[in-house]
Design a protein around this motif. Structure first.
Motif, PDB file in Angstrom:
ATOM      1  N   THR A  16       0.834  -1.208   0.000  1.00 45.18           N
ATOM      2  CA  THR A  16       0.000   0.000   0.000  1.00 45.18           C
ATOM      3  C   THR A  16       0.864   1.251   0.000  1.00 45.18           C
ATOM      4  OG1 THR A  16      -1.781  -1.144   1.179  1.00 45.18           O
ATOM      5  CG2 THR A  16      -1.791   1.264   1.241  1.00 45.18           C
ATOM      6  N   ARG A  19       2.485   2.306  -3.322  1.00 43.17           N
ATOM      7  CA  ARG A  19       1.673   3.079  -4.262  1.00 43.17           C
ATOM      8  C   ARG A  19       1.723   4.573  -3.964  1.00 43.17           C
ATOM      9  NH1 ARG A  19      -1.385  -1.740  -3.862  1.00 43.17           N
ATOM     10  NH2 ARG A  19      -2.574  -1.030  -2.069  1.00 43.17           N
ATOM     11  N   GLU A  20       2.165   4.917  -2.766  1.00 44.84           N
ATOM     12  CA  GLU A  20       2.242   6.324  -2.363  1.00 44.84           C
ATOM     13  C   GLU A  20       3.676   6.828  -2.340  1.00 44.84           C
ATOM     14  OE1 GLU A  20       0.408   6.106   1.433  1.00 44.84           O
ATOM     15  OE2 GLU A  20      -1.565   5.560   0.650  1.00 44.84           O
ATOM     16  N   TYR A 280       1.207  -5.532  -4.810  1.00 43.74           N
ATOM     17  CA  TYR A 280       1.280  -4.212  -5.444  1.00 43.74           C
ATOM     18  C   TYR A 280       0.703  -4.249  -6.853  1.00 43.74           C
ATOM     19  CZ  TYR A 280       3.056  -0.191  -7.908  1.00 43.74           C
ATOM     20  OH  TYR A 280       3.138   0.930  -8.689  1.00 43.74           O
ATOM     21  N   ARG A 283      -3.151  -4.427  -7.666  1.00 44.75           N
ATOM     22  CA  ARG A 283      -3.970  -3.211  -7.612  1.00 44.75           C
ATOM     23  C   ARG A 283      -3.833  -2.392  -8.888  1.00 44.75           C
ATOM     24  NH1 ARG A 283      -7.758  -4.160  -4.210  1.00 44.75           N
ATOM     25  NH2 ARG A 283      -8.422  -2.058  -4.848  1.00 44.75           N
ATOM     26  N   ALA A 284      -3.113  -2.922  -9.869  1.00 47.47           N
ATOM     27  CA  ALA A 284      -2.992  -2.288 -11.190  1.00 47.47           C
ATOM     28  C   ALA A 284      -3.594  -3.238 -12.209  1.00 47.47           C
ATOM     29  CB  ALA A 284      -1.538  -1.992 -11.524  1.00 47.47           C
ATOM     30  N   ASP A 317      -9.935   1.841  -5.934  1.00 48.21           N
ATOM     31  CA  ASP A 317      -8.492   2.087  -5.785  1.00 48.21           C
ATOM     32  C   ASP A 317      -7.628   1.199  -6.671  1.00 48.21           C
ATOM     33  OD1 ASP A 317      -8.803   4.119  -3.849  1.00 48.21           O
ATOM     34  OD2 ASP A 317      -9.086   2.615  -2.287  1.00 48.21           O
ATOM     35  N   ARG A 319      -5.378   1.015 -10.161  1.00 47.63           N
ATOM     36  CA  ARG A 319      -4.674   1.830 -11.147  1.00 47.63           C
ATOM     37  C   ARG A 319      -4.939   1.220 -12.522  1.00 47.63           C
ATOM     38  NH1 ARG A 319      -0.474   5.383 -11.942  1.00 47.63           N
ATOM     39  NH2 ARG A 319       1.013   4.873 -13.589  1.00 47.63           N
ATOM     40  N   HIS A 350      -1.345   9.121 -10.961  1.00 47.58           N
ATOM     41  CA  HIS A 350      -1.410   8.216  -9.821  1.00 47.58           C
ATOM     42  C   HIS A 350      -2.446   7.118 -10.039  1.00 47.58           C
ATOM     43  CE1 HIS A 350       0.446  11.115  -6.623  1.00 47.58           C
ATOM     44  NE2 HIS A 350       1.281  10.773  -7.575  1.00 47.58           N
TER      45      HIS A 350
END
Length: 479
Positions: A16, A19-20, A280, A283-284, A317, A319, A350
């Protein structure tokens, strides 16, 4: 080997923060050892013998041992030569280095002299700005997407390497910029320490200053540490002693905001990094779609469906990575951008990675080669690939979209979880059948269940299909 729940929870949190852009890596000698390099003990063994000392009995006093060798010979040339011999520049990175380079980490620190990290970053086609001397810190490499701080120097400059006690004692005056930069990074980023023993006095100084400055408000950092194994010790008494020492060491690291995550084997480090990468990338989502015809639906309702899909991906959330496929990409992108602005965000990059295909090629073979590499690069950024419709018109004839089939094959080759929406028909339905006919161990149970659910139109039409897609993506992302 299964990881503990504590380690899995860390992987979720670290993915998480990735991603930031909120993480950093600190690599010690243990990480390079996995690539076949010697550690400090191996580097200094022959010099210990020359001094009449036993390298094993010196324990944690290797810096002092290096100084003794310097004192004995009156020069450090032999130590410099040992660095060059022990850390060949062309050594290939380990799988752990390669995973770390693929992850979108912008900050790397290491006490190692070797060039494994920068080599791995280069292999991943990333632009790394390497800093191994204090006077390099004020300068920035144009276009960099990663910084590597080699706080003990580089194999290419052995005479400047931090090795002896003299080097450590003079570090605050010779390399104050590194201490300041490290202090700032440890304050603003969550670090994962890999292959690190925490015997470096310069790091100890920085950690102590941060503890005194921030007290209980220190940033939380993590370290992977192997549990002492009985087979590694000559007696049960020695093993018990090692366990007790580790318990106290772990408790002491808590003072500096460092939480130790225990693993059973060194190979578990790879499993941890692979888990982080999978979480990671999941989430894309790569959206592959091509539609000149929209049957059994009409074009208008299909465009609404694509817009809503783009918006829902942002809501959950994800990408979005897409090449803006025919009949699909524009509506998908419009829905995503509209939702991003509705939520008050201004940084589109983002949330979406748009890759329109370049088309102005005079040579068809050249275009195909470029497009294939283009697709490979896009799909390497994701963990799930969704496939919609899959048709195009060529010479006035409706046919399946060959580009989508190529993207499906690339996704499988890269280990990306496929999610063909068979309910949209055409090539997507064919791809769904291929997945469902595959060997039982080819895809996960969750992946297969989701593909099966999406292989037929649910009651409620496109809105219900959209809900099923998003639910499937959430399940697969959490897998």
């Amino acid at each position: 080997m299964a990881l503990s729940q504590e380690v899995l929870d860390f992987c979720i949190q670290f993915a998480t923060e990735l991603r930031e852009d909120g993480v950093g890596i600190f690599a010690g000698a243990g990480l390079s050892a996995s690539a076949g390099f010697v550690d400090w003990r191996g580097l200094l063994t022959k010099f210990a013998k020359e001094l009449g000392l036993d390298i094993d009995r010196e324990g944690e006093h290797l810096v002092r041992l290096a100084q003794y060798s310097h004192n004995h010979r009156g020069t450090r040339g032999h130590l410099d030569a040992a660095i060059i011999k022990s850390f060949p520049v062309m050594k290939a990175p380990s799988v752990n280095h390669e995973i770390l380079a693929r992850l979108p980490i912008s900050t790397y620190w290491t006490t190692n002299y070797d060039r494994l990290i920068e080599t791995a970053l280069g292999n991943a086609k990333r632009c790394v700005d390497v800093k191994h001397a204090d006077n390099q810190l004020p300068q920035s490499m144009p276009g960099r997407d990663a910084i590597l701080y080699k706080m003990h120097g580089d194999v290419g400059h052995p005479s400047e390497a931090v090795l002896t006690r003299n080097d450590y004692e003079s570090y605050p005056t010779r390399r104050p910029g590194f201490l300041n930069a490290l202090s700032g990074d440890l304050t603003g980023k969550t670090f994962l320490f890999l292959g690190f023993s925490f015997t470096d006095p310069n790091l100890d100084h920085v950690l102590s200053q941060l503890r005194l400055r921030y007290h209980d408000s220190q940033r939380q950092h993590y370290c992977l540490m192997r549990i002492p194994k009985k087979a590694d010790y000559s007696s049960s008494k020695e093993h018990a002693y090692a366990q007790a020492r580790q318990r106290h060491f772990i408790a002491d690291l808590k003072r500096f905001g460092i939480k130790v995550l225990l693993i059973k084997e060194y190979s578990d480090v790879t499993e941890v990094l692979e888990t982080i990468e999978r979480l990671y990338r999941r989430r894309a989502v790569f959206v592959s779609g091509s539609a000149a015809e929209f049957l059994p639906w009409d074009e208008a309702s299909s465009k609404v469906f694509f817009r809503n899909l783009g918006a829902k991906l942002i809501d959950h959330d994800f990408r979005i990575v897409t090449g803006l496929g025919l009949g699909v990409g524009d509506a998908l992108l419009s829905g995503a951008i509209e939702r991003i602005h509705d939520r008050g965000y201004t940084r589109l990059d983002h949330f979406i990675d748009i890759r329109p295909f370049p088309r102005d090629f005079s040579d068809a073979a050249k275009r195909q080669k470029v497009w294939h590499a283009y697709r490979e690069e896009m799909i390497s950024r994701v963990g799930i690939a969704i496939f919609l419709f899959g048709n195009k018109i060529s010479a006035g004839v409706l046919e399946t979209a060959s580009g989508m089939r190529e993207e499906f094959d690339i996704a499988l080759a890269q280990g990306v979880a496929p999610l063909p929406v068979g309910a949209t028909g055409y090539l997507s339905q064919e791809l769904a059948k291929n997945v469902l006919k595959a060997k039982p161990d080819r895809f996960t149970k969750i992946n297969l269940t989701c593909v099966k659910k999406l292989n037929s139109t649910p009651r409620g039409g496109l809105p219900a299909l959209l809900s099923t897609i998003i639910g499937s993506l959430d399940k697969m992302a959490a897998e």
